[in-house]
Design a protein around this motif. Structure first.
Motif, PDB file in Angstrom:
ATOM      1  N   LYS A 157       0.840  -1.203   0.000  1.00  0.00           N
ATOM      2  CA  LYS A 157       0.000   0.000   0.000  1.00  0.00           C
ATOM      3  C   LYS A 157       0.871   1.247   0.000  1.00  0.00           C
ATOM      4  CE  LYS A 157      -4.093  -1.814   2.414  1.00  0.00           C
ATOM      5  NZ  LYS A 157      -4.995  -1.627   3.585  1.00  0.00           N
ATOM      6  N   THR A 158       0.543   2.194  -0.873  1.00  0.00           N
ATOM      7  CA  THR A 158       1.165   3.515  -0.851  1.00  0.00           C
ATOM      8  C   THR A 158       0.070   4.541  -0.547  1.00  0.00           C
ATOM      9  OG1 THR A 158       0.814   4.114  -3.170  1.00  0.00           O
ATOM     10  CG2 THR A 158       2.689   2.685  -2.683  1.00  0.00           C
ATOM     11  N   MET A 159       0.409   5.804  -0.578  1.00  0.00           N
ATOM     12  CA  MET A 159      -0.589   6.841  -0.316  1.00  0.00           C
ATOM     13  C   MET A 159      -1.646   6.896  -1.414  1.00  0.00           C
ATOM     14  SD  MET A 159       1.708   9.998   1.157  1.00  0.00           S
ATOM     15  CE  MET A 159       0.229  11.009   1.354  1.00  0.00           C
ATOM     16  N   LEU A 160      -1.316   6.448  -2.631  1.00  0.00           N
ATOM     17  CA  LEU A 160      -2.218   6.599  -3.764  1.00  0.00           C
ATOM     18  C   LEU A 160      -2.883   5.309  -4.225  1.00  0.00           C
ATOM     19  CD1 LEU A 160      -0.123   9.055  -5.973  1.00  0.00           C
ATOM     20  CD2 LEU A 160      -2.027   9.604  -4.443  1.00  0.00           C
ATOM     21  N   MET A 161      -2.343   4.161  -3.844  1.00  0.00           N
ATOM     22  CA  MET A 161      -2.898   2.922  -4.388  1.00  0.00           C
ATOM     23  C   MET A 161      -2.413   1.725  -3.584  1.00  0.00           C
ATOM     24  SD  MET A 161      -0.285   1.111  -6.047  1.00  0.00           S
ATOM     25  CE  MET A 161       1.434   1.513  -6.304  1.00  0.00           C
ATOM     26  N   SER A 162      -2.988   0.568  -3.903  1.00  0.00           N
ATOM     27  CA  SER A 162      -2.522  -0.694  -3.351  1.00  0.00           C
ATOM     28  C   SER A 162      -2.398  -1.701  -4.484  1.00  0.00           C
ATOM     29  CB  SER A 162      -3.476  -1.221  -2.281  1.00  0.00           C
ATOM     30  OG  SER A 162      -4.723  -1.555  -2.848  1.00  0.00           O
ATOM     31  N   MET A 163      -1.488  -2.647  -4.344  1.00  0.00           N
ATOM     32  CA  MET A 163      -1.324  -3.687  -5.362  1.00  0.00           C
ATOM     33  C   MET A 163      -0.946  -4.985  -4.675  1.00  0.00           C
ATOM     34  SD  MET A 163       2.240  -2.492  -7.166  1.00  0.00           S
ATOM     35  CE  MET A 163       3.733  -2.159  -6.209  1.00  0.00           C
ATOM     36  N   THR A 164      -1.402  -6.084  -5.243  1.00  0.00           N
ATOM     37  CA  THR A 164      -1.160  -7.402  -4.671  1.00  0.00           C
ATOM     38  C   THR A 164      -0.491  -8.297  -5.693  1.00  0.00           C
ATOM     39  OG1 THR A 164      -3.100  -7.221  -3.228  1.00  0.00           O
ATOM     40  CG2 THR A 164      -2.201  -9.422  -3.583  1.00  0.00           C
ATOM     41  N   GLY A 165       0.609  -8.903  -5.293  1.00  0.00           N
ATOM     42  CA  GLY A 165       1.292  -9.883  -6.116  1.00  0.00           C
ATOM     43  C   GLY A 165       1.426 -11.181  -5.346  1.00  0.00           C
ATOM     44  N   TYR A 176       7.827 -12.897  -8.249  1.00  0.00           N
ATOM     45  CA  TYR A 176       6.746 -12.021  -7.820  1.00  0.00           C
ATOM     46  C   TYR A 176       5.879 -11.790  -9.049  1.00  0.00           C
ATOM     47  CZ  TYR A 176       4.655  -8.216  -5.067  1.00  0.00           C
ATOM     48  OH  TYR A 176       3.790  -7.418  -4.353  1.00  0.00           O
ATOM     49  N   THR A 177       4.646 -12.327  -9.029  1.00  0.00           N
ATOM     50  CA  THR A 177       3.834 -12.345 -10.238  1.00  0.00           C
ATOM     51  C   THR A 177       2.458 -11.718 -10.042  1.00  0.00           C
ATOM     52  OG1 THR A 177       3.089 -14.608  -9.721  1.00  0.00           O
ATOM     53  CG2 THR A 177       4.987 -14.374 -11.175  1.00  0.00           C
ATOM     54  N   PHE A 178       1.868 -11.285 -11.170  1.00  0.00           N
ATOM     55  CA  PHE A 178       0.580 -10.604 -11.190  1.00  0.00           C
ATOM     56  C   PHE A 178      -0.292 -11.167 -12.309  1.00  0.00           C
ATOM     57  CE2 PHE A 178       4.041  -7.730 -10.117  1.00  0.00           C
ATOM     58  CZ  PHE A 178       3.643  -7.203  -8.895  1.00  0.00           C
ATOM     59  N   GLU A 179      -1.565 -10.824 -12.311  1.00  0.00           N
ATOM     60  CA  GLU A 179      -2.459 -11.179 -13.415  1.00  0.00           C
ATOM     61  C   GLU A 179      -1.970 -10.452 -14.666  1.00  0.00           C
ATOM     62  OE1 GLU A 179      -5.280 -11.185 -16.273  1.00  0.00           O
ATOM     63  OE2 GLU A 179      -5.257  -9.355 -15.091  1.00  0.00           O
ATOM     64  N   SER A 180      -1.911 -11.167 -15.786  1.00  0.00           N
ATOM     65  CA  SER A 180      -1.190 -10.670 -16.956  1.00  0.00           C
ATOM     66  C   SER A 180      -1.770  -9.382 -17.534  1.00  0.00           C
ATOM     67  CB  SER A 180      -1.142 -11.748 -18.047  1.00  0.00           C
ATOM     68  OG  SER A 180      -2.438 -12.088 -18.485  1.00  0.00           O
ATOM     69  N   LYS A 181      -3.095  -9.227 -17.532  1.00  0.00           N
ATOM     70  CA  LYS A 181      -3.683  -8.018 -18.106  1.00  0.00           C
ATOM     71  C   LYS A 181      -3.308  -6.778 -17.296  1.00  0.00           C
ATOM     72  CE  LYS A 181      -7.636 -10.248 -20.326  1.00  0.00           C
ATOM     73  NZ  LYS A 181      -9.122 -10.363 -20.366  1.00  0.00           N
ATOM     74  N   LYS A 182      -3.173  -6.936 -15.980  1.00  0.00           N
ATOM     75  CA  LYS A 182      -2.797  -5.804 -15.141  1.00  0.00           C
ATOM     76  C   LYS A 182      -1.335  -5.427 -15.365  1.00  0.00           C
ATOM     77  CE  LYS A 182      -6.891  -5.797 -13.472  1.00  0.00           C
ATOM     78  NZ  LYS A 182      -7.228  -6.247 -12.118  1.00  0.00           N
ATOM     79  N   LEU A 183      -0.485  -6.442 -15.531  1.00  0.00           N
ATOM     80  CA  LEU A 183       0.919  -6.152 -15.815  1.00  0.00           C
ATOM     81  C   LEU A 183       1.059  -5.486 -17.178  1.00  0.00           C
ATOM     82  CD1 LEU A 183       3.847  -6.338 -14.909  1.00  0.00           C
ATOM     83  CD2 LEU A 183       3.968  -8.594 -15.984  1.00  0.00           C
ATOM     84  N   TYR A 209      -3.194 -19.114 -21.801  1.00  0.00           N
ATOM     85  CA  TYR A 209      -2.863 -19.959 -20.658  1.00  0.00           C
ATOM     86  C   TYR A 209      -3.769 -19.600 -19.485  1.00  0.00           C
ATOM     87  CZ  TYR A 209       1.359 -20.748 -23.385  1.00  0.00           C
ATOM     88  OH  TYR A 209       2.238 -21.057 -24.385  1.00  0.00           O
ATOM     89  N   GLU A 210      -4.704 -20.484 -19.200  1.00  0.00           N
ATOM     90  CA  GLU A 210      -5.633 -20.231 -18.103  1.00  0.00           C
ATOM     91  C   GLU A 210      -4.900 -20.275 -16.768  1.00  0.00           C
ATOM     92  OE1 GLU A 210      -9.798 -22.094 -16.278  1.00  0.00           O
ATOM     93  OE2 GLU A 210      -8.763 -23.066 -17.956  1.00  0.00           O
ATOM     94  N   GLY A 211      -5.192 -19.309 -15.913  1.00  0.00           N
ATOM     95  CA  GLY A 211      -4.627 -19.304 -14.576  1.00  0.00           C
ATOM     96  C   GLY A 211      -3.169 -18.924 -14.492  1.00  0.00           C
ATOM     97  N   VAL A 212      -2.623 -18.249 -15.511  1.00  0.00           N
ATOM     98  CA  VAL A 212      -1.223 -17.849 -15.480  1.00  0.00           C
ATOM     99  C   VAL A 212      -1.085 -16.463 -14.857  1.00  0.00           C
ATOM    100  CG1 VAL A 212      -1.187 -16.742 -17.764  1.00  0.00           C
ATOM    101  CG2 VAL A 212       0.916 -17.687 -16.826  1.00  0.00           C
ATOM    102  N   ARG A 213      -0.034 -16.292 -14.084  1.00  0.00           N
ATOM    103  CA  ARG A 213       0.341 -14.973 -13.584  1.00  0.00           C
ATOM    104  C   ARG A 213       1.774 -14.700 -14.037  1.00  0.00           C
ATOM    105  NH1 ARG A 213      -3.808 -13.671 -10.261  1.00  0.00           N
ATOM    106  NH2 ARG A 213      -4.714 -15.292  -8.953  1.00  0.00           N
ATOM    107  N   VAL A 214       2.081 -13.463 -14.298  1.00  0.00           N
ATOM    108  CA  VAL A 214       3.389 -13.118 -14.855  1.00  0.00           C
ATOM    109  C   VAL A 214       4.034 -11.987 -14.061  1.00  0.00           C
ATOM    110  CG1 VAL A 214       2.854 -13.893 -17.197  1.00  0.00           C
ATOM    111  CG2 VAL A 214       2.264 -11.568 -16.532  1.00  0.00           C
ATOM    112  N   GLY A 215       5.356 -11.957 -14.090  1.00  0.00           N
ATOM    113  CA  GLY A 215       6.051 -10.923 -13.324  1.00  0.00           C
ATOM    114  C   GLY A 215       7.543 -11.061 -13.429  1.00  0.00           C
ATOM    115  N   PHE A 216       8.204 -11.141 -12.263  1.00  0.00           N
ATOM    116  CA  PHE A 216       9.651 -11.024 -12.217  1.00  0.00           C
ATOM    117  C   PHE A 216      10.281 -12.125 -11.358  1.00  0.00           C
ATOM    118  CE2 PHE A 216       7.574  -6.798 -11.900  1.00  0.00           C
ATOM    119  CZ  PHE A 216       7.816  -6.355 -13.187  1.00  0.00           C
TER     120      PHE A 216
END
Length: 220
Positions: A157-165, A176-183, A209-216
């Protein structure tokens, strides 16, 4: 340059908060520790692929199969290469296991290179007092973080937003991965090339690919 960085950071925050928390697609991958069912599913994938890998190495591609404690996250983690993870053993098997993971990473690498993501400008630092500092392609972020071991979810969480990986263990550190459309949206904001086919391919991963998350993939 400073004004440009501030503007980009604000845009990135608006993109992330406007789209909702990152990583909200479908199943959350609360599969527990890798056990008999995971071993049988992943073992069948290995058999089908004829891979020289192990069930444990494939289990690292499934969110929640190998649990991390909060203390495992402490420290500074720098980007090394693209990463992907699946939300369940069944979806990993359906996609084709390690072969699918390699194909996903092949699509991610040119997009990351185009945007300019590298170890010197992309990192996360998770402190014991639950504060964090990060840079994403040089754009600074800071705030607080929490970790839910049951879902492998890290919420920042920051002052302007929150994000979950979602974190998974790798041989060299963690991913550390996220839903692909958001990335995809984040990469488009960073590159200002929303119509570019290379970057757009990242968003198309969720269709293939169903259920894939992408990141770093990251290491200390």
């Amino acid at each position: 340059m400073k004004k440009l960085t501030i503007a980009m950071a604000a845009s990135l925050c608006l993109v992330m908060s406007g789209c909702g928390s990152l990583g909200t697609m479908g199943t959350t991958g609360t599969t527990g520790t890798a056990g008999t069912s995971a071993g049988s599913v992943l073992g069948s994938v290995l058999g089908a692929l004829g891979s020289a890998g192990t069930v444990n190495s494939l289990a690292n591609l499934v969110i929640g199969s190998v649990k991390l404690s909060e203390s495992d996250l402490y420290g500074t983690w720098k980007y090394q290469e693209p990463a992907c993870a699946f939300t369940s053993e069944n979806l990993l098997a359906k996609a084709g296991g390690a072969v699918a993971a390699a194909q996903v990473n092949e699509k991610l690498l040119p997009a990351y290179n185009q945007v300019g993501i590298k170890s010197s400008n992309t990192y996360f630092t998770f402190n014991k007092d639950h504060s964090f500092e990060a840079k994403l392609n040089g754009i600074p972020l800071s705030g607080t973080w929490t970790y839910d071991q049951s879902t492998s979810a890290v919420k920042m969480k920051t002052m302007l937003m929150s994000m979950t990986g979602y974190v998974t263990r790798t041989t060299s550190g963690l991913s550390y991965t996220f839903e692909s459309k958001k990335l995809l949206t984040v990469l488009q904001t960073l590159s200002s090339l929303s119509g570019n086919s290379t970057v757009k391919a990242v968003g198309d991963l969720s269709k293939n690919y169903e259920g894939v998350r992408v990141g770093f993939d990251m290491k200390k």
